[in-house]
Design a protein around this motif. Structure first.
Motif, mmCIF file in Angstrom:
data_model
loop_
_atom_site.group_PDB
_atom_site.id
_atom_site.type_symbol
_atom_site.label_atom_id
_atom_site.label_comp_id
_atom_site.label_asym_id
_atom_site.label_seq_id
_atom_site.Cartn_x
_atom_site.Cartn_y
_atom_site.Cartn_z
ATOM 1 N N TRP A 70 27.470 14.237 3.296
ATOM 2 C CA TRP A 70 28.590 14.065 4.231
ATOM 3 C C TRP A 70 29.580 13.054 3.670
ATOM 4 C CZ3 TRP A 70 27.975 16.932 8.803
ATOM 5 C CH2 TRP A 70 26.680 17.424 9.023
ATOM 6 N N ASN A 71 30.862 13.293 3.934
ATOM 7 C CA ASN A 71 31.912 12.348 3.565
ATOM 8 C C ASN A 71 32.136 11.414 4.751
ATOM 9 O OD1 ASN A 71 34.466 11.123 3.130
ATOM 10 N ND2 ASN A 71 34.988 12.740 1.682
ATOM 11 N N THR A 72 32.007 10.097 4.540
ATOM 12 C CA THR A 72 32.092 9.158 5.675
ATOM 13 C C THR A 72 33.508 9.035 6.229
ATOM 14 O OG1 THR A 72 32.284 7.354 4.085
ATOM 15 C CG2 THR A 72 30.116 7.741 5.024
ATOM 16 N N SER A 73 34.537 9.282 5.398
ATOM 17 C CA SER A 73 35.908 9.137 5.913
ATOM 18 C C SER A 73 36.350 10.359 6.714
ATOM 19 C CB SER A 73 36.891 8.859 4.779
ATOM 20 O OG SER A 73 36.757 9.810 3.760
ATOM 21 N N PHE B 100 44.006 -0.697 1.350
ATOM 22 C CA PHE B 100 44.037 0.466 0.455
ATOM 23 C C PHE B 100 43.795 1.770 1.206
ATOM 24 C CE2 PHE B 100 43.474 -1.982 -3.606
ATOM 25 C CZ PHE B 100 44.469 -1.323 -4.306
ATOM 26 N N GLU B 101 42.985 1.709 2.281
ATOM 27 C CA GLU B 101 42.607 2.934 2.993
ATOM 28 C C GLU B 101 43.782 3.556 3.741
ATOM 29 O OE1 GLU B 101 39.043 2.073 5.305
ATOM 30 O OE2 GLU B 101 37.912 2.921 3.642
ATOM 31 N N ILE C 138 33.337 -6.385 -2.896
ATOM 32 C CA ILE C 138 33.738 -5.721 -4.148
ATOM 33 C C ILE C 138 33.470 -4.223 -4.074
ATOM 34 C CG2 ILE C 138 33.322 -5.622 -6.658
ATOM 35 C CD1 ILE C 138 34.770 -8.195 -5.790
ATOM 36 N N GLN C 139 32.308 -3.850 -3.476
ATOM 37 C CA GLN C 139 31.985 -2.419 -3.339
ATOM 38 C C GLN C 139 32.952 -1.724 -2.383
ATOM 39 O OE1 GLN C 139 27.772 -2.682 -2.436
ATOM 40 N NE2 GLN C 139 27.251 -1.828 -4.410
ATOM 41 N N PHE C 140 33.371 -2.433 -1.337
ATOM 42 C CA PHE C 140 34.348 -1.898 -0.382
ATOM 43 C C PHE C 140 35.679 -1.639 -1.097
ATOM 44 C CE2 PHE C 140 36.859 -2.939 3.750
ATOM 45 C CZ PHE C 140 36.946 -1.594 4.042
ATOM 46 N N LEU C 141 36.081 -2.601 -1.946
ATOM 47 C CA LEU C 141 37.319 -2.468 -2.736
ATOM 48 C C LEU C 141 37.199 -1.295 -3.716
ATOM 49 C CD1 LEU C 141 40.069 -3.922 -3.337
ATOM 50 C CD2 LEU C 141 38.871 -5.162 -5.122
ATOM 51 N N GLN C 142 36.029 -1.207 -4.357
ATOM 52 C CA GLN C 142 35.799 -0.123 -5.331
ATOM 53 C C GLN C 142 35.863 1.242 -4.648
ATOM 54 O OE1 GLN C 142 31.924 -0.128 -7.081
ATOM 55 N NE2 GLN C 142 32.335 1.628 -8.384
ATOM 56 N N HIS D 91 41.388 6.728 -3.937
ATOM 57 C CA HIS D 91 42.775 6.935 -4.375
ATOM 58 C C HIS D 91 42.825 7.522 -5.780
ATOM 59 C CE1 HIS D 91 45.221 5.468 -1.126
ATOM 60 N NE2 HIS D 91 44.447 4.406 -0.984
ATOM 61 N N PHE D 92 41.933 7.022 -6.650
ATOM 62 C CA PHE D 92 41.885 7.520 -8.031
ATOM 63 C C PHE D 92 41.609 9.025 -8.056
ATOM 64 C CE2 PHE D 92 39.126 8.570 -11.701
ATOM 65 C CZ PHE D 92 40.069 8.433 -12.717
#
Length: 898
Positions: free
Chosen positions: A394-397, A804-805, A839-843, A849-850
């Motif tokens: 599942w995709n969480t977003s 970023f989100e 850091i994991q949240f940022l990644q 986005h990448f």
């Protein structure tokens, strides 16, 4: 601040009617006692943060899409605002409701229960003392009412009934409309539909017959009741109200009116009758929907087949089988392009575009309960395993399942991700451990044991190279190499079934828990020998390492959670958790919940990303979160308030107890609409041989997200997500008297960017922080980052990850992240364990986005290459066309010279 409920995954439809929103882009689906909104244009799913007391059976959506009425099994209704996503009003209808429908003008709505139809004034835009005001009660049908449809101008509505008749009623009193029944069917009426801007009617029965009724009067031909008659009726009604409680105006229809009564009145005549299953291939007709503008009729059958017909000529457009389960609900969107189907048997939800014959949405939850879940290292995906043998990712977003693996032949007992996040591992009772590739969506490794064994638990080391699975019948642990797929070793020593395995994240040490009251620690690099054996007081059910690998948590059958320093084999603490679990009493239990709780314990544990708290769940509706250092209960999450599930109440309702025992023991009814359930031996979640069976509430697995922002639990209801949503909460940090929005704007105007950022973080309002950061020129980012105090670097990184989100300023925020990490990287490294979730949240945000941008770039590169290739080809053609003409000119010139 505690996390809030943020989403329900793993279940997309249970029962009840599906409804498209007025714009036709979103779909409302009842899921148990909650409601999910599927945004089909943006490919997102959202579960509204509200719940009814029992499972939802019908949903009424207002024509403007702002209000919805949700009605549960016992007739308790919630009036919900879909804009504010909150409950506005509660109402109790006292009896089960079969259907609810708003009038097209949004001023009234009809509810059918028993053999009556009730007309209510719809809640308006203004504040009212009572949102549900009864206007009229309609009598007529002899049996339960089943369906409703309105005319386009809201003057009349039709009601279908189980007595095989359909009744046409007026929302107002019309002088030339008497209320009588339309027969012509030999089975229960499933649906009735008015033609567009007409009183002509279609009725459809369960034996797959369609009757077409023609009316001799147009909608404009309905005559209002003369004022005298209306006043007389009003006076009679007022007289009645002096002695009785108000029931609204009572209107009685006549099944067999006399000839005198029907003279100069609206008359219906049946002009045609059609049958769907002439060949007898199909079962009962179970659901139908009609799109008035395109005259499109969609009918669903118990065998999973659906038909598309054009009315009134009954031309078959196409017929398809979309499932092998009974189609429970059908809905068509406003344009008539998309058709939604709900199959309650397997919990399927399908949206079909009939013109292109393609799926817009195809989702299905786990048929049986989910058993296990795991987060991907970046927290972007969740993998679940169920007793139906399926592994779903599942995709969480977006909350959608994007791949399902069906290779297992028996129930899946454990699932996990490797450290790369691109490989999913699953263990099953079929005697295999399978590895799935998330790039190509294939099963690329299958690990088996020399003798067939049922695997009950699974783990993989931090490098992703060593896979370990525990057996519940041979009491052994099997170790495989991921690279070669070979069995490396079999670890023996336990004297009971292996219940849980866990690898130390920092070392190659494996902890194994067993029912033999021991936890064994195995060093993978030291000739596979046992390093240590920890003796417990009770059977061990689950074991988990802290993310830094320095502590081990163990849950045992006696309800205790113990903490161990595994290096020195010393117990550092314990939590007595049995009373916190707070069991409920099942309907058929002979003993009280308090007595039953003595034999219950936690069956799943998980440390938070920072290792300071631990999450625990078991055979109960509560999930507990404990502080490890203080060993105290911080919060109890009630994961469900759905009383359609068993073991929800601590005390049984005495009204359900008779001198012969509980009413639940009586196997009532003749099987209902869905037939008698097949009896299955050894079913844990309630005996399915009973026609009335309630699944038991339980939590099978809990996991914290590596980003530290959310946690998930697999339960009887589905996969529940809880996340920290601090957007609506004022949570200041080191607040000063001078820190105000106006002072922040003044500082920003003086171009003191660092001071303004620090002040904004002290006030801690997201919009204000965003405004300040976006006001900093990109050339000044380097200077601001270097002068920012260490305390605020971490806060700024966390803000960037969340920004970023949603933000479109991708390059600007990337500059900020790059400069912060480059300038403060060494200092941040010393606090890496604490900062890892941030850091994991940022990644996770940057990775998403990448992926989006790289796909877009690849597509653009392909288009440019394609355009260049075509232009070159056309240029060469043009050159070839021009060349012969030039040669002819040269020949003529040479002739002239000669």
């Amino acid at each position: 601040l505690p996390p809030q409920f943020s989403g329900l995954l793993g279940t997309v439809y249970r029962r009840g009617n599906l409804s498209f929103t007025p714009d036709g882009n979103s779909l409302l689906s009842p899921v148990g006692n909650r409601i999910s909104l599927f945004d089909l244009k943006n490919n997102k799913c959202e579960t509204l943060p509200l719940a009814t007391r029992l499972n939802i059976v019908c949903v009424g959506l207002s024509p403007d899409g702002s209000l919805a009425i949700l009605i549960d099994e016992e007739g308790a209704a919630l009036l919900v605002s879909l804009i504010g996503k909150c409950v506005i009003h509660q109402f109790y209808f006292h009896k089960p409701v079969h259907s609810v429908s708003f009038s097209p003008d949004g001023k009234k709505f009809v509810v059918t229960k028993d053999n009556l139809a009730y007309l209510y004034h719809a809640p308006g835009k203004k504040r009212e003392f009572n949102a549900f005001v009864l206007d009229k009660t309609y009598y007529g049908p002899y049996d339960e009412t089943t369906c409703i449809d309105w005319t386009d101008d809201s003057k009349c509505f039709a009601v279908g009934s189980k007595d095989m008749s359909t009744w046409v009623f007026g929302a107002e009193r019309w002088a030339n409309l008497i209320y009588y029944s339309l027969g012509g069917h030999k089975d229960v009426i499933v649906a009735c539909f008015f033609e567009e801007n007409s009183l002509d009617l279609y009725t459809i029965s369960q034996d797959a017959a369609l009757c077409v009724w023609q009316c001799d009067t147009e909608l404009d031909g309905l005559k209002p009741m003369p004022p005298k008659d209306a006043a007389r009726e009003k006076k009679e009604e007022d007289d009645e109200e002096l002695f009785e409680e108000p029931k609204g105006e009572e209107i009685h229809g006549k099944a067999d009116p006399s000839e005198q009564e029907t003279r100069n009145k609206v008359k219906y005549s049946r002009v045609a009758k059609y049958f769907f299953n002439k060949e007898g291939d199909f079962n009962n007709l179970t659901a139908a929907a009609y799109h008035k503008k395109t005259h499109l009729l969609v009918t669903g059958f118990a065998s999973g087949i659906f038909h598309l017909h054009e009315l009134p000529d009954f031309n078959l457009i196409h017929s398809l089988s979309i499932s092998d389960q009974r189609i429970a609900s059908i809905s068509i969107n406003c344009t008539g392009d998309w058709i939604a189907f709900g199959c309650s048997g397997l919990g399927q939800l399908l949206v079909w575009e009939w013109q292109s014959e393609s799926y817009v949405l195809k989702q299905q939850g786990h048929f049986n309960s989910m058993v296990s879940l795991a987060y991907s290292p970046d927290g972007q995906y969740i993998v679940t395993g169920g007793e139906d043998g399926k592994v779903k990712v599942w995709n969480t977003s977006s909350s959608f399942c994007f791949v399902t693996f069906t290779e297992h032949n028996s129930g899946v007992t454990a699932v996990t991700f490797t450290s790369t996040g691109y490989v999913v591992l699953s263990a099953s009772l079929d005697g295999t451990v399978r590895a799935f590739d998330l790039h190509r969506y294939r099963n690329f490794r299958t690990f088996t044991s020399p003798r067939p064994s049922q695997f009950s638990c699974l783990t993989v080391d931090s490098s992703g190279e060593i896979v370990a699975a525990g057996s519940q019948d041979s009491f052994e642990i099997f170790i495989w190499s991921m690279q070669s797929g070979r069995l490396l070793d079999v670890l023996a020593g336990h004297e009971g079934p292996i219940s849980s395995l866990s690898f130390n994240p920092m070392k190659c040490v494996l902890a194994s828990a067993s029912w033999d009251k021991t936890v064994k620690l195995w060093d993978m690099l030291d000739s596979w020998r046992t390093k240590e054996t920890l003796i417990m007081n009770s059977d061990v059910l689950v074991v988990a390492f802290r993310p830094d690998g320095k502590e081990l948590a163990v849950a045992a059958l006696n309800g205790q959670i113990t903490f161990w320093d595994h290096e020195n084999a010393v117990q550092t603490g314990s939590i007595e958790g049995r009373h916190d679990l707070q069991m409920g009493r099942k309907e058929l239990d002979k003993i009280t919940a308090k007595q039953a709780a003595k034999g219950k314990s936690f069956t799943t544990l998980c440390y938070s990303a920072d290792g300071q708290t631990i999450l625990a769940g078991g055979l109960s509706k509560f999930v507990c979160i404990y502080n490890v250092k203080e060993q105290i209960l911080m919060k109890k999450f009630e994961i469900s308030c759905n009383y359609s599930l068993d073991a929800m109440e601590e005390y049984l309702d005495r009204r359900k107890m008779t001198e012969f025992g509980s009413m639940a023991l009586i196997d009532e009814g003749g099987g209902g609409d869905e037939g008698v359930a097949i009896p299955l031996p050894g079913v844990k979640r309630g005996d399915m041989s009973y026609r009335h069976f309630k699944p038991e509430i339980r939590v099978t697995c809990v996991r914290f997200c590596p980003t530290g922002r959310s946690w998930a639990a697999t339960t009887t209801e589905g996969l529940l997500l809880y996340s920290l949503d601090s957007g609506l909460i004022f949570d200041p940090f080191e607040l000063d008297i001078d820190v105000t929005p106006s002072n922040i704007h003044k500082t920003l105007g003086q171009k003191e960017y660092t001071v303004a950022i620090v002040m904004a973080f002290k006030l801690n309002e997201k919009k204000l922080i965003q405004e300040v950061i976006e006001a900093v020129p990109s050339s000044e980012v380097d200077v601001v980052c270097s002068s920012l105090p260490d305390l605020y670097v971490e806060k700024l990184l966390e803000f960037l990850a969340s920004a970023f989100e949603t933000s479109c300023h991708l390059e600007f925020y990337l500059i900020w992240a790059h400069k912060l990490l480059m300038l403060h990287g060494q200092k941040l490294k010393t606090r890496s364990v604490k900062l890892l979730p941030v850091i994991q949240f940022l990644q996770k945000s940057i990775q998403r986005h990448f992926e989006d941008v790289s796909k877009l770039c690849e597509w653009n590169i392909y288009n440019i290459k394609y355009t260049l290739a075509i232009s070159q080809q056309r240029g060469m053609k043009r050159l070839a066309e021009e060349t012969p003409g030039d040669e002819e000119e040269l020949d003529s010139d040479s002739d002239y010279l000669m």
